[in-house]
Design a protein around this motif. Structure first.
Motif, PDB file in Angstrom:
ATOM      1  N   ASP A  49     -14.757  -7.351 -16.593  1.00 48.88           N
ATOM      2  CA  ASP A  49     -15.329  -6.974 -15.296  1.00 48.88           C
ATOM      3  C   ASP A  49     -14.829  -5.585 -14.860  1.00 48.88           C
ATOM      4  O   ASP A  49     -13.631  -5.298 -14.959  1.00 48.88           O
ATOM      5  CB  ASP A  49     -14.925  -8.046 -14.272  1.00 48.88           C
ATOM      6  N   SER A  50     -15.747  -4.753 -14.343  1.00 49.30           N
ATOM      7  CA  SER A  50     -15.377  -3.358 -14.077  1.00 49.30           C
ATOM      8  C   SER A  50     -14.277  -3.210 -13.011  1.00 49.30           C
ATOM      9  O   SER A  50     -13.451  -2.306 -13.085  1.00 49.30           O
ATOM     10  CB  SER A  50     -16.597  -2.531 -13.699  1.00 49.30           C
ATOM     11  N   SER A  51     -14.225  -4.136 -12.033  1.00 48.04           N
ATOM     12  CA  SER A  51     -13.168  -3.997 -11.011  1.00 48.04           C
ATOM     13  C   SER A  51     -11.800  -4.288 -11.615  1.00 48.04           C
ATOM     14  O   SER A  51     -10.788  -3.703 -11.213  1.00 48.04           O
ATOM     15  CB  SER A  51     -13.449  -4.932  -9.830  1.00 48.04           C
ATOM     16  N   VAL A  93     -10.739  -1.130 -13.735  1.00 49.70           N
ATOM     17  CA  VAL A  93     -10.194  -0.032 -12.925  1.00 49.70           C
ATOM     18  C   VAL A  93      -8.741  -0.331 -12.556  1.00 49.70           C
ATOM     19  O   VAL A  93      -7.871   0.537 -12.656  1.00 49.70           O
ATOM     20  CB  VAL A  93     -11.053   0.223 -11.662  1.00 49.70           C
ATOM     21  N   ARG A  94      -8.455  -1.576 -12.162  1.00 51.69           N
ATOM     22  CA  ARG A  94      -7.071  -1.932 -11.806  1.00 51.69           C
ATOM     23  C   ARG A  94      -6.131  -1.782 -12.996  1.00 51.69           C
ATOM     24  O   ARG A  94      -5.040  -1.220 -12.883  1.00 51.69           O
ATOM     25  CB  ARG A  94      -7.022  -3.363 -11.273  1.00 51.69           C
ATOM     26  N   ASN A 118      -1.869  -3.020  -7.995  1.00 56.06           N
ATOM     27  CA  ASN A 118      -3.014  -3.338  -8.849  1.00 56.06           C
ATOM     28  C   ASN A 118      -2.770  -4.529  -9.773  1.00 56.06           C
ATOM     29  O   ASN A 118      -3.674  -4.980 -10.459  1.00 56.06           O
ATOM     30  CB  ASN A 118      -3.418  -2.112  -9.665  1.00 56.06           C
ATOM     31  N   LYS A 128     -10.920 -15.026 -11.598  1.00 52.85           N
ATOM     32  CA  LYS A 128     -10.712 -14.584 -10.217  1.00 52.85           C
ATOM     33  C   LYS A 128     -10.071 -15.640  -9.315  1.00 52.85           C
ATOM     34  O   LYS A 128      -9.402 -15.316  -8.353  1.00 52.85           O
ATOM     35  CB  LYS A 128     -12.044 -14.124  -9.606  1.00 52.85           C
ATOM     36  N   LYS A 183     -11.819   5.202  -4.847  1.00 51.28           N
ATOM     37  CA  LYS A 183     -12.621   4.017  -5.133  1.00 51.28           C
ATOM     38  C   LYS A 183     -13.685   4.388  -6.159  1.00 51.28           C
ATOM     39  O   LYS A 183     -14.145   5.534  -6.186  1.00 51.28           O
ATOM     40  CB  LYS A 183     -13.328   3.537  -3.851  1.00 51.28           C
ATOM     41  N   PRO A 184     -14.089   3.436  -7.013  1.00 46.71           N
ATOM     42  CA  PRO A 184     -15.156   3.738  -7.969  1.00 46.71           C
ATOM     43  C   PRO A 184     -16.377   4.303  -7.250  1.00 46.71           C
ATOM     44  O   PRO A 184     -16.741   3.839  -6.172  1.00 46.71           O
ATOM     45  CB  PRO A 184     -15.466   2.362  -8.581  1.00 46.71           C
ATOM     46  N   LEU A 188      -8.390  -0.886  -3.794  1.00 44.74           N
ATOM     47  CA  LEU A 188      -9.367  -1.543  -4.664  1.00 44.74           C
ATOM     48  C   LEU A 188      -9.263  -3.055  -4.564  1.00 44.74           C
ATOM     49  O   LEU A 188     -10.236  -3.766  -4.522  1.00 44.74           O
ATOM     50  CB  LEU A 188      -9.080  -1.159  -6.117  1.00 44.74           C
ATOM     51  N   LYS A 189      -8.024  -3.531  -4.542  1.00 50.90           N
ATOM     52  CA  LYS A 189      -7.807  -4.963  -4.626  1.00 50.90           C
ATOM     53  C   LYS A 189      -8.237  -5.678  -3.352  1.00 50.90           C
ATOM     54  O   LYS A 189      -8.644  -6.825  -3.383  1.00 50.90           O
ATOM     55  CB  LYS A 189      -6.335  -5.211  -4.885  1.00 50.90           C
ATOM     56  N   ARG A 245     -10.669  -4.862  -1.433  1.00 49.76           N
ATOM     57  CA  ARG A 245     -12.091  -4.777  -1.104  1.00 49.76           C
ATOM     58  C   ARG A 245     -12.796  -6.115  -1.245  1.00 49.76           C
ATOM     59  O   ARG A 245     -12.484  -6.895  -2.111  1.00 49.76           O
ATOM     60  CB  ARG A 245     -12.775  -3.766  -2.002  1.00 49.76           C
TER      61      ARG A 245
END
Lengths: 149, 127
Positions: A39-41, A44-45, A121, A145, B48-49, B124-125, B127
């Motif tokens: 997953d893209s989120s 990124v983390r 993160n 998740k 943010k992305p 990010l987290k 959101r």
């Protein structure tokens, strides 16, 4: 690289002081995670945590090994460096605390945000250090998740 | 406060009288928000992305950071231009690079006054 049906492992070597290659391992990690459809989120983390950790090695340590391990449930990043270590971990974890040099700041780093940002993160973050020997970071991100803290 | 709006890279290029270093074919890209900093640590902490990154940091770390956080494009301020390694990486990763002569404050002000919002302070987290 090692992989089987359920697990994937990659190992990266990072050289201290090698500013021009700083961030390469994290860029590769991002590509690997994209290839396996994470997953893209989460990517990124993981990429931010890995990049901050990598920059710390380049700025402060002699060398390090960064290992990426992905199971169906969790993503693990382990970074073991040989270097000066951290005298006071509580202080190093404080936002804004930094021992960076001007050269590091010219690279856009050394603002004392690295370790706190790695922790932010991660779902689980462990740090241990022996002054004069080195520092080990263990970062875990849950892929399921429902397990996030 | 101006109404929130999206801008294309082409509109941003014209507004900032910017030069396109990489990504002349990506000018239709829609930008929804921007953030400016010369400090990559801050960009990694607060970016943010999808962000349009405004920076005066011209080494390869600016492009690496943009790639790590999934930034849409970079605008270099104060007439800065990235080094060769940064340009190569941007080409490889498909990150458009622009350069404007305006200073950071003016660049941000021009974009904001035309309705492009800033990145929110949320991590990010969260959101």
């Amino acid at each position: 690289m090692m992989s089987n049906e359920n697990e994937l492992s990659h190992r990266f070597e990072i050289k201290g002081g090698d500013f021009s290659n700083a961030g390469r391992a994290s860029t590769s990690i991002k590509e690997i995670l994209q290839e396996i459809g994470i997953d893209s989120s989460i990517i990124v983390r993981a990429a931010i945590a890995s990049y901050e950790a990598e920059m710390n090695v380049v700025m402060y340590a002699h060398r390090a090994v960064l290992t990426l391990n992905v199971t169906p449930e969790k993503l693990h990043l382990k970074l073991e460096d040989e270097g000066p270590g951290i005298e006071n971990i509580d202080l190093a974890m404080k936002e804004g605390f930094s021992t960076a040099t001007d050269e590091m700041r010219e690279m856009g780093f050394g603002a004392g945000m690295g370790l706190p940002n790695i922790k932010k993160n991660a779902d689980k973050f462990e740090i241990s250090s022996t002054p004069g020997k080195g520092t080990t970071l263990k970062i875990t991100i849950c892929l399921d998740k429902t397990e996030e803290k | 406060m101006p109404k929130k709006t999206k801008m294309t890279l082409k509109e941003i290029k014209e507004l900032l009288q910017a030069e396109v270093i990489i990504g002349i074919d990506s000018l239709d890209l829609e930008i929804e928000f921007a953030g400016g900093s010369d400090l990559m640590s801050d960009v990694l902490a607060f970016g943010k992305p999808g962000i349009l990154l405004l920076t005066g940091l011209s080494n390869a770390q600016s492009v690496r950071t943009a790639n790590i956080i999934d930034a849409k494009a970079i605008v270099y301020v104060r007439g800065k231009k990235p080094d060769k390694m940064g340009i190569e990486l941007a080409r490889e990763k498909g990150i458009p690079l622009l350069s404007t002569k305006y200073m950071m404050y003016t660049t941000c002000g021009l974009l904001f006054s035309h309705g492009l919002p800033g990145v929110s302070g949320l991590s990010l987290k969260k959101r």
